[in-house]
Design a protein around this motif. Structure first.
Motif, PDB file in Angstrom:
ATOM      1  N   GLU A 228       0.841  -1.192   0.000  1.00  0.00           N
ATOM      2  CA  GLU A 228       0.000   0.000   0.000  1.00  0.00           C
ATOM      3  C   GLU A 228       0.880   1.248   0.000  1.00  0.00           C
ATOM      4  O   GLU A 228       1.735   1.427   0.871  1.00  0.00           O
ATOM      5  N   GLY A 229       0.672   2.110  -1.000  1.00  0.00           N
ATOM      6  CA  GLY A 229       1.480   3.318  -1.082  1.00  0.00           C
ATOM      7  C   GLY A 229       1.259   4.031  -2.402  1.00  0.00           C
ATOM      8  O   GLY A 229       0.260   3.813  -3.099  1.00  0.00           O
ATOM      9  N   GLU A 230       2.217   4.862  -2.770  1.00  0.00           N
ATOM     10  CA  GLU A 230       2.080   5.646  -3.991  1.00  0.00           C
ATOM     11  C   GLU A 230       1.982   4.761  -5.226  1.00  0.00           C
ATOM     12  O   GLU A 230       1.186   5.023  -6.139  1.00  0.00           O
ATOM     13  N   VAL A 231       2.781   3.699  -5.258  1.00  0.00           N
ATOM     14  CA  VAL A 231       2.790   2.845  -6.442  1.00  0.00           C
ATOM     15  C   VAL A 231       1.460   2.119  -6.586  1.00  0.00           C
ATOM     16  O   VAL A 231       0.904   2.024  -7.689  1.00  0.00           O
ATOM     17  N   SER A 232       0.912   1.600  -5.490  1.00  0.00           N
ATOM     18  CA  SER A 232      -0.384   0.920  -5.588  1.00  0.00           C
ATOM     19  C   SER A 232      -1.467   1.882  -6.070  1.00  0.00           C
ATOM     20  O   SER A 232      -2.361   1.499  -6.835  1.00  0.00           O
ATOM     21  N   THR A 233      -1.380   3.139  -5.642  1.00  0.00           N
ATOM     22  CA  THR A 233      -2.341   4.136  -6.092  1.00  0.00           C
ATOM     23  C   THR A 233      -2.198   4.398  -7.579  1.00  0.00           C
ATOM     24  O   THR A 233      -3.188   4.443  -8.320  1.00  0.00           O
ATOM     25  N   LEU A 234      -0.952   4.536  -8.043  1.00  0.00           N
ATOM     26  CA  LEU A 234      -0.701   4.763  -9.464  1.00  0.00           C
ATOM     27  C   LEU A 234      -1.153   3.582 -10.313  1.00  0.00           C
ATOM     28  O   LEU A 234      -1.657   3.755 -11.430  1.00  0.00           O
TER      29      LEU A 234
ATOM     30  N   ASP B  81       8.699   0.128  -6.863  1.00  0.00           N
ATOM     31  CA  ASP B  81       8.839   0.779  -8.175  1.00  0.00           C
ATOM     32  C   ASP B  81       8.988  -0.245  -9.292  1.00  0.00           C
ATOM     33  O   ASP B  81       8.641   0.034 -10.450  1.00  0.00           O
TER      34      ASP B  81
ATOM     35  N   ILE C  69       8.896   0.111   0.118  1.00  0.00           N
ATOM     36  CA  ILE C  69       9.459   1.372  -0.353  1.00  0.00           C
ATOM     37  C   ILE C  69      10.912   1.490   0.104  1.00  0.00           C
ATOM     38  O   ILE C  69      11.400   0.692   0.899  1.00  0.00           O
TER      39      ILE C  69
END
Length: 417
Positions: free
Chosen positions: A192-198, A265, A282
């Motif tokens: 869960e984080g920026e990459v999952s959101t993207l 990433d 991350i």
């Protein structure tokens, strides 16, 4: 097996020859002499500029027997292990027929006899790894299991984990905890984080791991029993274990080699070869894992070798299986993470044997030859041709890696790369 190794640098904190450049003579699988300018009629190997370490031991390896032999069998798994410098494997019970009784343990022990690589089965904590009723741990221990885990099935029932800790402690066995709260993790596939959101994918929060680490630390303290955490992956898990050790708890832990060099990433291309569990985290987590290795909080590095046939990985990311193969790349990844050769010897050779309770090995005269010779500067390409596993699910196939295993020796047998 007779061999004269010339001018190797020995890296073994238990050896009187630690960090010395010397010759090593092996006769019939035994180190008979260590010293300068040795001569022999045996085959000679020039190890100038190379390092000789005790054979690596993996605390987290999945091999298909029993039932998943199309993924990996003992023959192919131990061949890949030898190619990666491993002379010992602790096998997870994640098989078609779980290793939950003495029959499965005895099968694996007997089937692996005569191999270059020593095999230590890990027994299941619960019957069929279902997390309900405790398995026949003492019978398995008597047959050769040295620790107990439900593998990639985290034990959700706190009462079962408490009973398992108490029971295993009674006969000096060890419980492995795979820390994941499945109610928190749900059916998510990535961190869960920026990459999952993207990516537009539901994520697994770090909390899912950290809650279980905290719970099992409390249970370990309450029962006064040792516990080992498998494949921790977050900075807070490292911090929780560090604090527990400072309080005197009998806790050890390991980290998977790929979690030291990869972040989420890598998932931006939806490549299912990077789909692992725990998920790739991350950079903050990676940095904390490496720091934990260096300050002694994290005791060992594991491969989490998880072979799968192509039809289980070369599919849409959502339905692909978790896991990569890692026996032949763990050493190179540890180097890539910036670890010294002395730390690699500690985390891949010495500490895993201490944790699992197998006899320690030592590079010394009159000792059985159990070692690996490595070149820190040698680049090598990992390909499908030199991959000895039955499966090919590694994102590193096709890449050039630094740090090559040249020789692996154990049980009067020799593997040359």
């Amino acid at each position: 097996m007779n061999l004269l190794i010339k001018s190797a640098t020995i890296v073994d904190p238990n050896s009187p020859f630690h960090l010395q450049v010397t010759d090593i003579l092996i006769e019939n699988g035994v180190i008979t002499e260590i010293g300068a300018n040795l001569t022999s009629d045996a085959e000679s190997f020039d190890a100038t500029g190379k390092y000789l370490l005790p054979g690596f031991f993996d605390l987290n390896c999945n091999i298909g027997e029993l039932g998943y032999e199309t993924k990996e069998d003992l023959h192919s798994g131990t061949a890949a292990a030898a190619a990666g410098g491993f002379t010992g494997l602790a096998l997870m019970p994640n098989t078609a027929k779980p290793v939950h009784s003495k029959a499965e343990v005895e099968y694996l022990v007997n089937k692996s006899k005569g191999s270059l690589v020593d095999v230590v089965p890990l027994g299941a904590i619960s019957y069929k790894r279902e997390g309900k009723d405790m398995a026949e741990m003492y019978d398995m221990y008597q047959s050769g299991a040295r620790a107990f885990t439900d593998g990639n099935h985290p034990v959700q029932d706190a009462g079962l984990m408490e009973r398992a800790l108490l029971y295993a402690h009674g006969f000096n066995a060890l419980i492995f905890s795979y820390p994941e709260d499945t109610a928190i993790a749900g059916k998510a596939k990535v961190n869960e984080g920026e990459v999952s959101t993207l990516l537009g994918m539901k994520g697994i929060p770090s909390l899912a791991e950290e809650l279980m680490v905290a719970r099992d630390l409390y249970l370990s303290e309450y029962t006064n029993s040792p516990i080992h955490f498998s494949t921790i992956s977050t900075w807070r898990s490292v911090d929780l274990i560090r604090q527990a050790r400072a309080r005197g708890l009998k806790v050890t832990c390991d980290v998977a080699a790929h979690h030291l060099v990869l972040t989420d990433d890598a998932l931006m291309g939806f490549d299912s070869l990077y789909k692992v569990k725990p998920p790739l985290r991350i950079q903050k987590d990676v940095d904390a894992l490496i720091a934990g290795l260096k300050d002694g909080t994290i005791d060992a590095i594991v491969t989490q070798h998880t072979p799968h046939e192509v039809e289980y990985k070369n599919v849409e990311f959502e339905i692909a299986e978790y896991g990569i193969i890692g026996l032949q790349t763990a050493f190179s990844l540890a180097l890539k993470a910036g670890l010294s050769i002395e730390m690699i010897a500690e985390k891949l050779s010495v500490n895993p044997r201490k944790i699992i309770g197998t006899p320690l090995i030592c590079v010394a005269e009159d000792a059985y030859a159990n070692f690996t010779v490595v070149d820190l500067q040698q680049d090598w390409e990992y390909t499908k041709d030199n991959n000895l596993s039955k499966s090919y699910n590694s994102p590193f196939i096709g890449q050039t890696l630094r740090g090559q295993v040249l020789l692996t020796c154990n049980n009067n047998q020799l593997f040359k790369s």
